[in-house]
Scaffold this active site. Structure first.
Site, mmCIF file in Angstrom:
data_model
loop_
_atom_site.group_PDB
_atom_site.id
_atom_site.type_symbol
_atom_site.label_atom_id
_atom_site.label_comp_id
_atom_site.label_asym_id
_atom_site.label_seq_id
_atom_site.Cartn_x
_atom_site.Cartn_y
_atom_site.Cartn_z
ATOM 1 N N THR A 48 0.834 -1.203 0.000
ATOM 2 C CA THR A 48 0.000 0.000 0.000
ATOM 3 C C THR A 48 0.869 1.253 0.000
ATOM 4 O OG1 THR A 48 -1.765 -1.165 1.149
ATOM 5 C CG2 THR A 48 -1.845 1.236 1.234
ATOM 6 N N CYS A 49 1.964 1.208 0.718
ATOM 7 C CA CYS A 49 2.860 2.368 0.805
ATOM 8 C C CYS A 49 3.469 2.701 -0.553
ATOM 9 C CB CYS A 49 3.963 2.097 1.820
ATOM 10 S SG CYS A 49 3.341 1.625 3.442
ATOM 11 N N THR A 50 3.908 1.678 -1.258
ATOM 12 C CA THR A 50 4.614 1.862 -2.526
ATOM 13 C C THR A 50 3.677 2.054 -3.705
ATOM 14 O OG1 THR A 50 6.484 0.587 -1.700
ATOM 15 C CG2 THR A 50 6.285 0.786 -4.083
#
Length: 161
Positions: A48-50
């Site tokens: 989700t972060c990337t």
């Protein structure tokens, strides 16, 4: 106790990879006399972060800065090597600060730490975004679900600016 709107950020020192190698950056240097958008992620290179959270801030960087923001920073409980590799791999190097809160001291001082040991990640940061003006929190958006980046997204931050 969790930080809230109107609170001053706690003092901390981050490590950031630059072209000249690692540098230490303090909260005073980052926030004194500046308006800064900060977002935090549970971990560099995590899905989700990337794939969702970071890209929104990179794509909207100019729109955010055009609204009177001086700088943008992402914080993760990772070391500066990992954060530097993430900056390079994402195309974000030199566009925003990739700050390693390697021991989670800043994250814990904010009260925004999360124990993600069940998923093999250990102590990490909750996913959030905030607007900081001269070291004072002006807006704070904390995700209830670490696998989502909606409340703390760049689009939400732009609406708040």
């Amino acid at each position: 106790m969790t930080i809230k709107i109107g609170d001053h950020l706690p003092s901390a020192t981050f490590r950031e990879k630059t072209a000249d190698g690692p540098v230490e950056t303090t909260t005073d240097a980052l926030f004194s006399g500046k308006k800064v958008v900060v977002f935090a992620v549970p971990g560099a290179f995590t899905p989700t972060c990337t794939l969702n959270h970071l890209p929104g801030y990179l794509e909207n960087r100019d729109a955010i800065l055009a609204r009177g923001v001086d700088d943008i920073a992402v914080i993760a409980v990772n070391d500066w090597h990992v954060m530097g590799a993430w900056a390079q791999a994402s195309g974000g190097q030199g566009k925003i600060h990739f700050l390693g809160d390697w021991d989670a001291s800043f994250t814990k001082a904010l009260g925004l730490d999360a124990d993600l040991s069940a998923g093999g990640l250990g102590v990490r940061s909750k996913r959030y975004s905030m607007l900081v003006d001269n070291g004072v929190v002006k807006s704070l958006n904390v995700e209830e679900n670490p696998g989502q980046a909606t409340v703390s997204s760049a689009a939400t931050m732009i609406e708040q600016l």
